[in-house]
Design an enzyme around this catalytic site. Sequence first.
Site, mmCIF file in Angstrom:
data_model
loop_
_atom_site.group_PDB
_atom_site.id
_atom_site.type_symbol
_atom_site.label_atom_id
_atom_site.label_comp_id
_atom_site.label_asym_id
_atom_site.label_seq_id
_atom_site.Cartn_x
_atom_site.Cartn_y
_atom_site.Cartn_z
ATOM 1 N N ASP A 31 0.823 -1.216 0.000
ATOM 2 C CA ASP A 31 0.000 0.000 0.000
ATOM 3 C C ASP A 31 0.856 1.265 0.000
ATOM 4 O O ASP A 31 1.979 1.272 0.507
ATOM 5 C CB ASP A 31 -0.915 -0.017 1.242
ATOM 6 N N GLY A 34 -0.022 5.394 -4.469
ATOM 7 C CA GLY A 34 -0.630 6.666 -4.874
ATOM 8 C C GLY A 34 -0.006 7.827 -4.110
ATOM 9 O O GLY A 34 0.363 8.851 -4.713
ATOM 10 N N HIS A 48 2.312 3.159 -9.000
ATOM 11 C CA HIS A 48 2.068 1.734 -9.261
ATOM 12 C C HIS A 48 3.230 1.135 -10.052
ATOM 13 O O HIS A 48 3.636 -0.002 -9.829
ATOM 14 C CB HIS A 48 0.759 1.537 -10.019
ATOM 15 N N TRP A 80 -11.906 -2.088 -7.912
ATOM 16 C CA TRP A 80 -12.670 -1.770 -9.132
ATOM 17 C C TRP A 80 -13.360 -0.421 -8.990
ATOM 18 O O TRP A 80 -13.731 0.200 -9.982
ATOM 19 C CB TRP A 80 -13.740 -2.838 -9.413
ATOM 20 N N LEU A 142 10.571 -20.942 -4.857
ATOM 21 C CA LEU A 142 9.663 -19.994 -4.201
ATOM 22 C C LEU A 142 8.354 -19.988 -4.970
ATOM 23 O O LEU A 142 8.350 -20.133 -6.193
ATOM 24 C CB LEU A 142 10.291 -18.592 -4.232
ATOM 25 N N ARG A 197 -4.809 -1.629 8.989
ATOM 26 C CA ARG A 197 -6.015 -2.419 8.753
ATOM 27 C C ARG A 197 -5.692 -3.533 7.771
ATOM 28 O O ARG A 197 -4.648 -3.543 7.126
ATOM 29 C CB ARG A 197 -7.152 -1.536 8.263
#
Length: 243
Positions: A31, A34, A48, A80, A142, A197
């Site tokens: 995360d 952006g 990204h 989405w 892996l 979270r």
Amino acid sequence: MEVEGLKGKAAELARSLIEEKLPVHVAFIMDGNGRWAQKRGFPRVKGHERGAKTLRRVVKVSARLGIKYVTAFSFSKENWNRPREEVDFLLNLLRRYLKNEVGTLKKHRIKLKIAGDKEELPEDIQEKIEKAEKETSSGDRLELILALNYGGRAEILKAAKGMAEEDEFSMEAFRRHLYLPYVPDPDLLIRTSGEMRISNFLLWQIAYTELYFTPVLWPDFSDEEYIKALLDYQRRERRFGRI
Ligand code: IPE
Ligand code: IPE
Ligand code: MG
């Protein structure tokens, strides 16, 4: 441990890692892409692009450490709901990844698997996934799992539906209906960007996973940060309800 390819502080910190105590499975909520871009005055999608590079590096280091499974939350069911252009960019990034990385994954004996509702992805991506999974299927060093169009609740619902075919009502039977039943639960879950979270990731599997949150944004998640997270993990006492 001496880990091939690590330099500077990362290499120095890695010397304190205990090989026998490394996690078998590390999951990532990648995360902050952006925010990373916005901070620099770039469009969000630039983040990204950089994030994809971070994943590449994390996979490489993981393989060198001897970690057996890496799961990366790449696109959630809820994603989405982002602007069309951002969703399209992410799908194109995935197309590019599937096209360009398969050779490298194969060479390094890395098996690629997707967890999520693949059938809701564009058809050409489904085909590319099938091809990539097939081509890398002999990878034994892996396993890289990309969680794509993934939601933890959707996975639980799918498994609950699958239980209708089972005679036995047990955890083992339930597990057989997860996207990737044979994959051991993550030992460590790392989320970058400071959010504390889970955002609907691996809800069933993280029952006893150690959680690690860092304010570092995903494109800035360096080898050094990764080793720090692993060292933190190794200092924890996992109890699984025992004393
Ligand atoms: C994570 O970065 C990547 C995806 C969800 C695909 P974000 O795009 O969520 O970045 P922030 O959280 O807005 O900074
Ligand atoms: C979680 O990040 C999903 C991925 C990293 C793919 P989000 O940025 O979508 O999560 P929220 O919206 O902050 O909870
Ligand atoms: Mg985010």
